[in-house]
Design a protein around this motif. Sequence first.
Motif, mmCIF file in Angstrom:
data_model
loop_
_atom_site.group_PDB
_atom_site.id
_atom_site.type_symbol
_atom_site.label_atom_id
_atom_site.label_comp_id
_atom_site.label_asym_id
_atom_site.label_seq_id
_atom_site.Cartn_x
_atom_site.Cartn_y
_atom_site.Cartn_z
ATOM 1 N N ASP A 181 0.800 -1.268 -0.085
ATOM 2 C CA ASP A 181 0.122 -0.063 0.091
ATOM 3 C C ASP A 181 0.934 1.245 0.038
ATOM 4 N N ALA A 182 1.879 1.381 0.734
ATOM 5 C CA ALA A 182 2.734 2.218 0.722
ATOM 6 C C ALA A 182 3.336 2.721 -0.613
ATOM 7 N N LYS A 183 3.623 1.606 -1.587
ATOM 8 C CA LYS A 183 4.051 1.881 -2.945
ATOM 9 C C LYS A 183 3.004 1.813 -3.761
ATOM 10 N N TYR A 184 1.684 1.605 -3.318
ATOM 11 C CA TYR A 184 0.525 1.983 -4.214
ATOM 12 C C TYR A 184 0.376 0.725 -5.187
ATOM 13 N N LEU A 185 1.110 -0.509 -4.693
ATOM 14 C CA LEU A 185 0.960 -1.739 -5.662
ATOM 15 C C LEU A 185 -0.103 -2.620 -5.318
ATOM 16 N N PRO A 186 -0.679 -3.035 -6.427
ATOM 17 C CA PRO A 186 -1.592 -4.239 -6.365
ATOM 18 C C PRO A 186 -0.796 -5.451 -5.847
ATOM 19 N N VAL A 187 -1.540 -6.469 -5.195
ATOM 20 C CA VAL A 187 -0.806 -7.782 -4.721
ATOM 21 C C VAL A 187 -1.430 -8.940 -5.548
ATOM 22 N N TYR A 188 -0.312 -9.889 -6.084
ATOM 23 C CA TYR A 188 -0.903 -10.902 -6.804
ATOM 24 C C TYR A 188 -0.224 -12.235 -6.277
ATOM 25 N N LEU A 189 -1.147 -13.409 -6.588
ATOM 26 C CA LEU A 189 -0.551 -14.575 -5.840
ATOM 27 C C LEU A 189 -1.345 -15.763 -6.424
ATOM 28 N N GLU A 190 -0.807 -16.903 -6.252
ATOM 29 C CA GLU A 190 -1.364 -18.207 -6.566
ATOM 30 C C GLU A 190 -1.616 -19.152 -5.571
ATOM 31 N N ALA A 191 -2.894 -19.235 -5.003
ATOM 32 C CA ALA A 191 -3.061 -19.849 -3.751
ATOM 33 C C ALA A 191 -3.427 -21.570 -4.123
ATOM 34 N N SER A 192 -2.772 -22.492 -3.041
ATOM 35 C CA SER A 192 -2.695 -23.606 -3.657
ATOM 36 C C SER A 192 -3.883 -24.508 -3.084
ATOM 37 N N GLY A 193 -4.787 -24.079 -2.682
ATOM 38 C CA GLY A 193 -6.108 -24.876 -2.214
ATOM 39 C C GLY A 193 -7.389 -24.060 -1.518
ATOM 40 N N ALA A 194 -8.153 -24.468 -1.496
ATOM 41 C CA ALA A 194 -9.475 -23.746 -0.804
ATOM 42 C C ALA A 194 -9.155 -23.074 0.372
ATOM 43 N N ALA A 195 -8.680 -23.771 1.252
ATOM 44 C CA ALA A 195 -8.254 -23.328 2.603
ATOM 45 C C ALA A 195 -7.432 -22.017 2.484
ATOM 46 N N SER A 196 -6.378 -21.855 1.688
ATOM 47 C CA SER A 196 -5.426 -20.757 1.604
ATOM 48 C C SER A 196 -6.149 -19.798 0.848
ATOM 49 N N ALA A 197 -7.133 -20.146 -0.202
ATOM 50 C CA ALA A 197 -7.775 -19.209 -0.810
ATOM 51 C C ALA A 197 -8.628 -18.288 0.085
ATOM 52 N N ALA A 198 -9.384 -18.970 1.091
ATOM 53 C CA ALA A 198 -10.200 -18.525 1.970
ATOM 54 C C ALA A 198 -9.613 -17.370 2.933
ATOM 55 N N PHE A 199 -8.044 -17.641 3.311
ATOM 56 C CA PHE A 199 -7.357 -16.948 4.054
ATOM 57 C C PHE A 199 -7.082 -15.574 3.241
ATOM 58 N N TYR A 200 -6.750 -15.801 2.030
ATOM 59 C CA TYR A 200 -6.392 -14.656 1.392
ATOM 60 C C TYR A 200 -7.616 -13.787 1.186
ATOM 61 N N ARG A 201 -9.009 -14.329 0.913
ATOM 62 C CA ARG A 201 -10.052 -13.598 0.658
ATOM 63 C C ARG A 201 -10.177 -12.394 1.857
ATOM 64 N N ARG A 202 -9.773 -13.042 3.162
ATOM 65 C CA ARG A 202 -10.145 -12.449 4.571
ATOM 66 C C ARG A 202 -9.526 -11.407 4.327
ATOM 67 N N HIS A 203 -8.124 -11.236 3.536
ATOM 68 C CA HIS A 203 -7.255 -9.989 3.651
ATOM 69 C C HIS A 203 -7.328 -9.247 2.181
ATOM 70 N N GLY A 204 -8.554 -9.462 1.693
ATOM 71 C CA GLY A 204 -9.075 -8.531 0.638
ATOM 72 C C GLY A 204 -8.665 -9.094 -0.830
ATOM 73 N N PHE A 205 -8.201 -10.108 -1.069
ATOM 74 C CA PHE A 205 -7.839 -10.784 -2.098
ATOM 75 C C PHE A 205 -9.131 -11.073 -2.980
ATOM 76 N N LEU A 206 -9.216 -10.898 -4.312
ATOM 77 C CA LEU A 206 -10.273 -11.476 -5.054
ATOM 78 C C LEU A 206 -9.633 -12.358 -6.053
ATOM 79 N N ASP A 207 -10.892 -13.296 -6.675
ATOM 80 C CA ASP A 207 -10.400 -14.500 -7.191
ATOM 81 C C ASP A 207 -10.458 -13.867 -8.838
ATOM 82 N N ILE A 208 -9.427 -14.333 -9.469
ATOM 83 C CA ILE A 208 -9.378 -14.049 -10.789
ATOM 84 C C ILE A 208 -9.596 -15.461 -11.930
ATOM 85 N N LYS A 209 -9.197 -16.332 -11.426
ATOM 86 C CA LYS A 209 -9.072 -17.526 -12.254
ATOM 87 C C LYS A 209 -8.703 -18.733 -11.544
ATOM 88 N N GLN A 210 -9.358 -20.021 -11.754
ATOM 89 C CA GLN A 210 -8.911 -21.309 -11.320
ATOM 90 C C GLN A 210 -8.161 -22.244 -12.277
#
Length: 241
Positions: A181-210
Amino acid sequence: MQDAPVRDGAQSIIRTLKESDTGAITRASVCFGRSMRTDPTMTYVTGGRCPERVGALFEQVAAMCMRGARDPATIWLLETPRSGGDSDSADVVCIASEYPAAYPSDWELLRAGLLRVLLACPGWGVVRALMSLMSQFSTPKAHFNKEHGDFLYIWCFGTAPEQQGRGLGSQLMRRVLQHADAKYLPVYLEASGAASAAFYRRHGFLDIKQVRASPGAPELYIMARPRASQLQQQAQQQGQQ
């Protein structure tokens, strides 16, 4: 090596690799490898027969990413002081690079240990799965860069098994997002499963593709968190509704 007990009342410390001692790469690699022993895709590919070898594979992946990284200031370790000596593993690790400026080339990854990663694979089925995923990851990443500009790419994020459920992963993720946020950058990653994806959603990540390593394999989730200015705009719009 058995983990030393955490000191009563000890506060977790977050450091970047740039700020850490020479043993940090090893501790971070061990942490990530241990966090990935039950990775859904590799468990599927191997039939769950060799979690230790899967962990050793991801330990090599983490080491390669850190050695190939151009900026050690975007690699973070969360560690808690322990009584009875140091641990051989960090509690939580995040390995990230600004894409594309600090993202290593294929040649840099080869020099950093790509062959060691391939040799650590427990069978040709795992090699094929990794190659399939790498191919499927590359195009969405380039497309996201074209649409949104530079971003912080999280290669690896993992919490040591005995430290899970204590909020330490969220603590480190908040630090990583503060940096982005301090560098005004979006953040991108690949989550390795449903549990990991749920963790990232709690931190504001949105699904792009499966994607899947092969037909029938568990889904992996390509996800992104918008840059801070976009999040603020969305919050203002919601407040006006």
